[in-house]
Design an enzyme around this catalytic site. Structure first.
Site, short mmCIF file in Angstrom:
data_model
loop_
_atom_site.label_atom_id
_atom_site.label_comp_id
_atom_site.label_asym_id
_atom_site.label_seq_id
_atom_site.Cartn_x
_atom_site.Cartn_y
_atom_site.Cartn_z
N TYR A 99 17.87 9.81 3.10
CA TYR A 99 17.60 8.55 4.45
C TYR A 99 18.53 8.35 5.59
CZ TYR A 99 13.68 7.37 1.84
OH TYR A 99 12.30 7.19 0.91
N GLU A 141 10.85 3.40 -4.25
CA GLU A 141 10.70 5.35 -4.95
C GLU A 141 11.36 4.96 -6.41
OE1 GLU A 141 11.83 7.13 -1.77
OE2 GLU A 141 10.28 6.47 -0.70
#
Length: 395
Positions: A99, A141
């Protein structure tokens, strides 16, 4: 899902950038992918190469950024999209460490593409907003990874499977049956979900990941997918679909991640279902029909399907078997080659006025959009009663 950490000034900065994203968003995301892959080519093991070549991946990301800018004060409205993308990320085994890389090159692309319009205040606002959204994705997630691993037969990562069967279903569709090489159990799944195959093509440096809907009922000793051979006069042939058709044989090994996806049905429910599919979009719908009827043989199912002709009809034999076995399974087939289409007039003859009916649409984007419009505007079906799945890139 909150933007409480954003100052009112940053919120206004992001809202004000929406028109710019509408105008230059695709240029930003195209630059973003180019710069990120140049610096981190290992990420090419995750992203769909064909979607990059066609430009569909940058377009999908642009639409997501624009939606975030417009809804920055009400990100809760994006929760269904977040959940859907999170399932895709888990299927691809996206990890938290990736990310910051995405965030860095996204802001860099904004600055490079917008020039003087990319003020320090705007970049700071988008940097904070990105971190908030990234943290949400990471948390969702992580929960999905844990749930996937903890279920009976579940796993994380890519598990080695062997091709246990290969069956040609139509001119351009072949079914593949997979069993785990370790001989272990398989998890159940919700009909409509997909698995992800990891493929390394000969002489290719990077792996390719592809999602394929499961086309059989759950709780079998195998996973089955039914794959259309992709050819197009506009774009290069689908490398992976052609590899599967031409080179993957019984006994070969392939790596697969666990079932994922939010386009699903509750097989234990009793209310009627209407399944509307086009082309290869039939695959998750067959899984839904078989799973629902195995769980409740009395459940009413209207199965509406369109293809070019009988030679292109995916899983025709299985539809006929369901028709013979269950009186309450009603198939309706329209072949466009004979000018038979699924339109308002046809659907009016199929769909009963039943407030409990649930509708599932799957196929090309234009098909599902047309069906949704007819159902809502002409047949007065509520939006809440409709689910649709389009095979398109994730972000």
């Amino acid at each position: 899902m909150t933007t409480a950490l954003l100052s009112s000034q940053h919120v206004e900065e992001i809202k004000a950038s929406a028109p710019v994203l509408a105008e230059k968003g695709e240029a930003i995301t195209t630059r973003f992918y180019n710069q990120m892959f140049e610096a981190h080519p290992e990420l090419l093991n995750v992203f769909n190469h064909r979607n990059q070549k066609q430009g569909t991946q940058p377009k999908a990301l642009m639409q997501t950024l624009y939606a975030a800018a417009v809804n920055i004060e009400n990100l809760e409205s994006l929760l269904p999209t977040v959940k859907k993308i999170a399932h895709k990320h888990v299927a691809l085994q996206v990890v938290p460490e990736q990310y910051p890389i995405v965030g860095h090159y996204l802001l860099k692309a904004m600055k490079d593409e917008l020039g003087e319009a990319a003020t320090d205040e705007l970049l700071e606002a988008w940097g904070e907003a990105y971190q908030i959204v990234a943290d949400i994705f990471i948390n969702v997630e992580q929960e999905l990874y844990q749930e996937t691993k903890d279920q009976p037969g579940g796993w994380n990562g890519f598990r080695p499977f062997a091709v246990d069967g290969k069956n040609k279903e139509s001119d351009d569709i072949t079914s593949f049956y997979f069993k785990p090489e370790d001989g272990g159990a398989l998890p159940t799944f919700s009909p409509g979900q997909y698995i992800t195959l990891r493929v390394l093509l000969p002489d290719d440096q990077y792996t390719h990941l592809r999602h394929y809907s499961l086309s059989d009922a759950p709780d079998k000793d195998h996973f089955r997918i039914s794959v259309k051979r992709e050819t197009s006069p506009k774009y290069p042939d689908g490398e992976i679909s052609n590899f599967l058709h031409d080179q993957l044989e019984v006994g070969d090994q392939i790596s697969i991640s666990a079932p994922a996806g939010v386009f699903t049905t509750d097989v234990d429910a009793g209310h009627p279902m209407v399944l509307l599919g086009a082309g290869i979009g039939q695959t998750p719908l067959i899984s839904m029909a078989k799973g629902a009827l195995e769980a409740n043989p009395e459940r009413d199912i209207d199965f509406v399907y369109t293809a070019k002709n009988e030679e292109n009809h995916a899983l025709l034999e299985e539809m006929n078997v369901l028709n013979e076995r269950y009186e309450n399974f009603r198939p309706y087939v329209r072949y466009t080659e004979t000018d038979a289409h699924i339109d308002k007039e046809f659907l009016q003859t199929v769909i009963d006025e039943n407030d409990t009916q649930e509708f599932f649409l799957c196929g090309p984007g234009s098909f599902t959009a047309d069906m949704k419009e007819i159902l809502e505007n002409d047949l007065y079906i509520s939006e809440e009663a409709i689910q649709r799945e389009m095979f398109k890139p994730f972000v």
